[in-house]
Design a protein around this motif. Structure first.
Motif, PDB file in Angstrom:
ATOM      1  N   VAL A 108      17.676  32.172 108.947  1.00 28.09           N
ATOM      2  CA  VAL A 108      16.289  31.992 108.492  1.00 28.09           C
ATOM      3  C   VAL A 108      15.573  33.294 108.190  1.00 28.09           C
ATOM      4  O   VAL A 108      14.413  33.275 107.830  1.00 28.09           O
ATOM      5  N   GLY A 109      16.213  34.412 108.323  1.00 23.57           N
ATOM      6  CA  GLY A 109      15.554  35.697 108.119  1.00 23.57           C
ATOM      7  C   GLY A 109      15.113  36.290 109.441  1.00 23.57           C
ATOM      8  O   GLY A 109      14.951  35.589 110.438  1.00 23.57           O
ATOM      9  N   LYS A 110      14.928  37.603 109.444  1.00 22.73           N
ATOM     10  CA  LYS A 110      14.554  38.312 110.661  1.00 22.73           C
ATOM     11  C   LYS A 110      13.303  39.136 110.382  1.00 22.73           C
ATOM     12  O   LYS A 110      13.282  39.961 109.468  1.00 22.73           O
ATOM     13  N   ILE A 111      12.248  38.893 111.161  1.00 21.35           N
ATOM     14  CA  ILE A 111      11.009  39.659 111.028  1.00 21.35           C
ATOM     15  C   ILE A 111      11.227  41.016 111.698  1.00 21.35           C
ATOM     16  O   ILE A 111      11.521  41.090 112.891  1.00 21.35           O
ATOM     17  N   LEU A 112      11.098  42.080 110.904  1.00 29.07           N
ATOM     18  CA  LEU A 112      11.318  43.426 111.414  1.00 29.07           C
ATOM     19  C   LEU A 112      10.037  44.075 111.925  1.00 29.07           C
ATOM     20  O   LEU A 112      10.061  44.859 112.868  1.00 29.07           O
ATOM     21  N   ALA A 113       8.895  43.780 111.265  1.00 26.57           N
ATOM     22  CA  ALA A 113       7.625  44.392 111.658  1.00 26.57           C
ATOM     23  C   ALA A 113       6.477  43.501 111.206  1.00 26.57           C
ATOM     24  O   ALA A 113       6.602  42.771 110.221  1.00 26.57           O
ATOM     25  N   THR A 114       5.369  43.580 111.931  1.00 19.93           N
ATOM     26  CA  THR A 114       4.192  42.769 111.612  1.00 19.93           C
ATOM     27  C   THR A 114       2.927  43.617 111.690  1.00 19.93           C
ATOM     28  O   THR A 114       2.923  44.704 112.276  1.00 19.93           O
ATOM     29  N   TYR A 115       1.871  43.091 111.103  1.00 23.69           N
ATOM     30  CA  TYR A 115       0.552  43.699 111.208  1.00 23.69           C
ATOM     31  C   TYR A 115      -0.462  42.571 111.188  1.00 23.69           C
ATOM     32  O   TYR A 115      -0.380  41.674 110.348  1.00 23.69           O
ATOM     33  N   GLU A 116      -1.403  42.585 112.116  1.00 17.40           N
ATOM     34  CA  GLU A 116      -2.460  41.580 112.169  1.00 17.40           C
ATOM     35  C   GLU A 116      -3.803  42.266 112.326  1.00 17.40           C
ATOM     36  O   GLU A 116      -3.937  43.233 113.077  1.00 17.40           O
ATOM     37  N   GLU A 117      -4.796  41.739 111.618  1.00 20.94           N
ATOM     38  CA  GLU A 117      -6.153  42.269 111.703  1.00 20.94           C
ATOM     39  C   GLU A 117      -7.101  41.184 111.202  1.00 20.94           C
ATOM     40  O   GLU A 117      -6.720  40.354 110.385  1.00 20.94           O
ATOM     41  N   ASN A 118      -8.330  41.189 111.701  1.00 18.49           N
ATOM     42  CA  ASN A 118      -9.251  40.187 111.172  1.00 18.49           C
ATOM     43  C   ASN A 118      -9.473  40.480 109.685  1.00 18.49           C
ATOM     44  O   ASN A 118      -9.412  41.623 109.242  1.00 18.49           O
ATOM     45  N   THR A 119      -9.673  39.425 108.924  1.00 16.46           N
ATOM     46  CA  THR A 119      -9.719  39.538 107.467  1.00 16.46           C
ATOM     47  C   THR A 119     -10.866  40.411 106.985  1.00 16.46           C
ATOM     48  O   THR A 119     -10.729  41.129 105.993  1.00 16.46           O
ATOM     49  N   ARG A 120     -11.966  40.413 107.685  1.00 18.16           N
ATOM     50  CA  ARG A 120     -13.088  41.274 107.267  1.00 18.16           C
ATOM     51  C   ARG A 120     -12.660  42.737 107.276  1.00 18.16           C
ATOM     52  O   ARG A 120     -12.867  43.465 106.313  1.00 18.16           O
ATOM     53  N   ASP A 121     -12.083  43.189 108.380  1.00 16.81           N
ATOM     54  CA  ASP A 121     -11.669  44.588 108.478  1.00 16.81           C
ATOM     55  C   ASP A 121     -10.495  44.904 107.552  1.00 16.81           C
ATOM     56  O   ASP A 121     -10.370  46.024 107.075  1.00 16.81           O
ATOM     57  N   PHE A 122      -9.642  43.916 107.305  1.00 14.61           N
ATOM     58  CA  PHE A 122      -8.523  44.125 106.396  1.00 14.61           C
ATOM     59  C   PHE A 122      -9.013  44.323 104.961  1.00 14.61           C
ATOM     60  O   PHE A 122      -8.571  45.223 104.255  1.00 14.61           O
ATOM     61  N   LEU A 123      -9.952  43.487 104.520  1.00 11.57           N
ATOM     62  CA  LEU A 123     -10.450  43.578 103.148  1.00 11.57           C
ATOM     63  C   LEU A 123     -11.503  44.666 102.965  1.00 11.57           C
ATOM     64  O   LEU A 123     -11.626  45.232 101.877  1.00 11.57           O
ATOM     65  N   PHE A 124     -12.274  44.938 104.002  1.00 13.26           N
ATOM     66  CA  PHE A 124     -13.363  45.904 103.905  1.00 13.26           C
ATOM     67  C   PHE A 124     -13.241  46.928 105.034  1.00 13.26           C
ATOM     68  O   PHE A 124     -14.006  46.902 105.991  1.00 13.26           O
ATOM     69  N   PRO A 125     -12.279  47.832 104.932  1.00 13.16           N
ATOM     70  CA  PRO A 125     -12.021  48.789 106.018  1.00 13.16           C
ATOM     71  C   PRO A 125     -13.094  49.875 106.091  1.00 13.16           C
ATOM     72  O   PRO A 125     -13.898  50.038 105.180  1.00 13.16           O
ATOM     73  N   ASP A 126     -13.044  50.610 107.179  1.00 16.32           N
ATOM     74  CA  ASP A 126     -13.904  51.792 107.304  1.00 16.32           C
ATOM     75  C   ASP A 126     -13.598  52.735 106.154  1.00 16.32           C
ATOM     76  O   ASP A 126     -12.503  52.713 105.597  1.00 16.32           O
ATOM     77  N   PRO A 127     -14.529  53.615 105.820  1.00 19.56           N
ATOM     78  CA  PRO A 127     -14.312  54.498 104.666  1.00 19.56           C
ATOM     79  C   PRO A 127     -13.367  55.671 104.939  1.00 19.56           C
ATOM     80  O   PRO A 127     -13.585  56.758 104.475  1.00 19.56           O
ATOM     81  N   LYS A 128     -12.270  55.432 105.689  1.00 21.78           N
ATOM     82  CA  LYS A 128     -11.265  56.468 105.946  1.00 21.78           C
ATOM     83  C   LYS A 128     -10.134  56.301 104.948  1.00 21.78           C
ATOM     84  O   LYS A 128      -8.998  56.013 105.310  1.00 21.78           O
ATOM     85  N   LEU A 129     -10.431  56.445 103.689  1.00 17.75           N
ATOM     86  CA  LEU A 129      -9.460  56.186 102.637  1.00 17.75           C
ATOM     87  C   LEU A 129      -9.100  57.478 101.926  1.00 17.75           C
ATOM     88  O   LEU A 129      -9.883  58.419 101.897  1.00 17.75           O
ATOM     89  N   THR A 130      -7.915  57.495 101.336  1.00 19.35           N
ATOM     90  CA  THR A 130      -7.507  58.643 100.534  1.00 19.35           C
ATOM     91  C   THR A 130      -7.452  58.233  99.084  1.00 19.35           C
ATOM     92  O   THR A 130      -7.136  57.089  98.758  1.00 19.35           O
TER      93      THR A 130
END
Length: 145
Positions: free
Chosen positions: A77-99
């Protein structure tokens, strides 16, 4: 996705899946050699029919969870190697620490590696663009899309 020095034991291809706003999408498969390049745009659209106040939308997004999974096509069935979870607000609208990147604003996150993943946690580089538009319902009330 980068992960310096990591060689995967299994040679089956990998894909990245994203679950956000109640929708599931995944990338095309790529060879099992780091760095992994997913040159795709995944588009998610959601109508919030009963939302009039943008503050209510923020609350809904905070209650929703965005989930990303790096999966290898290891039978059965496939093997999950890594995951990431975050609330959708912070995922779509992150802090302004962008490059500044070539195609807009880029972000980097560390994924949580599974117990079967060899080496350090994979780092995912990506960008998001969010658009919130107001539209009219047939009854004349507005809602946020």
């Amino acid at each position: 996705i980068t992960c310096p020095g990591v060689l995967l034991k299994d040679k089956e291809e990998l894909y990245l899946s994203v679950f956000v706003l109640g929708q599931y999408k995944k990338t095309q498969c790529v060879p099992a050699v780091f760095p992994l390049f997913f040159q795709e745009k995944l588009v998610f659209e959601k109508d919030f029919a009963n939302i009039v106040d943008p503050g209510d939308l923020v609350k809904l997004l905070e209650l929703d969870t965005a989930v990303l999974e790096l999966t290898q096509l290891v039978p059965p069935v496939g093997k999950i190697l890594a995951t990431y979870e975050e609330n959708t607000r912070d995922f779509l609208f992150p802090d302004p620490k962008l490059t500044r990147g070539h195609h807009g604003l880029e972000r980097e996150i560390l994924m949580k590696r599974s117990s079967s993943f060899p080496g350090i946690a994979p780092k995912l580089r990506f960008s998001t663009i969010s658009l919130i538009a107001e539209s009219l319902l047939s009854s004349g009330r507005s809602h946020i899309q």
